[in-house]
Write an enzyme that holds these catalytic residues in place. Structure first.
Site, short mmCIF file in Angstrom:
data_model
loop_
_atom_site.label_atom_id
_atom_site.label_comp_id
_atom_site.label_asym_id
_atom_site.label_seq_id
_atom_site.Cartn_x
_atom_site.Cartn_y
_atom_site.Cartn_z
N CYS A 146 50.08 56.04 61.99
CA CYS A 146 48.80 55.60 62.59
C CYS A 146 48.94 55.33 64.08
CB CYS A 146 48.28 54.35 61.89
SG CYS A 146 49.34 52.93 62.07
N ASP A 181 50.08 52.66 65.51
CA ASP A 181 49.90 51.26 65.89
C ASP A 181 51.25 50.62 66.26
OD1 ASP A 181 47.29 51.65 65.36
OD2 ASP A 181 47.22 50.53 63.50
N CYS A 184 44.97 48.28 64.28
CA CYS A 184 43.73 48.09 63.53
C CYS A 184 43.50 46.62 63.21
CB CYS A 184 43.81 48.90 62.25
SG CYS A 184 44.99 48.20 61.10
N CYS A 192 49.93 47.97 57.19
CA CYS A 192 49.70 47.17 58.40
C CYS A 192 50.42 45.82 58.27
CB CYS A 192 48.20 46.96 58.61
SG CYS A 192 47.20 48.43 58.29
FE1 FES Z 1 48.30 51.38 61.02
FE2 FES Z 1 46.74 49.37 60.47
S1 FES Z 1 46.23 51.48 60.38
S2 FES Z 1 48.72 49.31 61.32
#
Ligand code: FES
Length: 121
Positions: free
Chosen positions: A33, A35, A58, A102
């Site tokens: 993702c 992040d 997110c 996450c």
């Molecule tokens: Fe990757 Fe939340 S979508 S940390």
């Protein structure tokens, strides 16, 4: 989709920011993702005296980092080391299945920050 606890932690994070004189810093990312989560720890006498986070991610990642950091402040290094993403999810009263990764970031970032602290000791 998200519990009220997740929405509250996302909208009003209590522990966002950094600690200039942190003695343990951990950063992790999730390749799928993109992040990134960074955790700052100020450890005194083996107790987490203060902790903060910076998360580029997110809502679930922000809520997870804020909650995880809140759970370890005032606790022992040993407690923080053993904190699992499942405990964070429980504290958030649940995350959607596709958002569990996450919360894993929070567990990993805290673990990296403690490793950094132990390496510097
Ligand atoms: Fe990757 Fe939340 S979508 S940390």
């Amino acid at each position: 989709m998200y519990t009220k606890k997740v929405m509250d932690a996302f909208a009003n994070p209590m522990n966002a920011g950094n600690i200039e004189d942190a003695n343990g810093v951990g950063q992790v990312g999730n390749a799928s993702c993109g992040d990134i989560m960074k955790i700052y720890l100020k450890i005194e006498n083996d107790v987490i005296a203060d902790a903060k986070f910076e998360t580029f991610g997110c809502a679930a990642a922000i809520a997870s980092s804020d909650t995880a950091v809140g759970m370890i402040i005032g606790k022992s290094v040993e407690f923080a080391k053993n904190l699992t993403n499942a405990q964070v999810v429980e504290e958030l009263e649940g995350l959607p299945p596709q958002k569990i990764h996450c919360s894993v970031l929070a567990e990993e970032a805290i673990s990296e920050a403690i490793k950094d602290y132990e390496a510097k000791k």
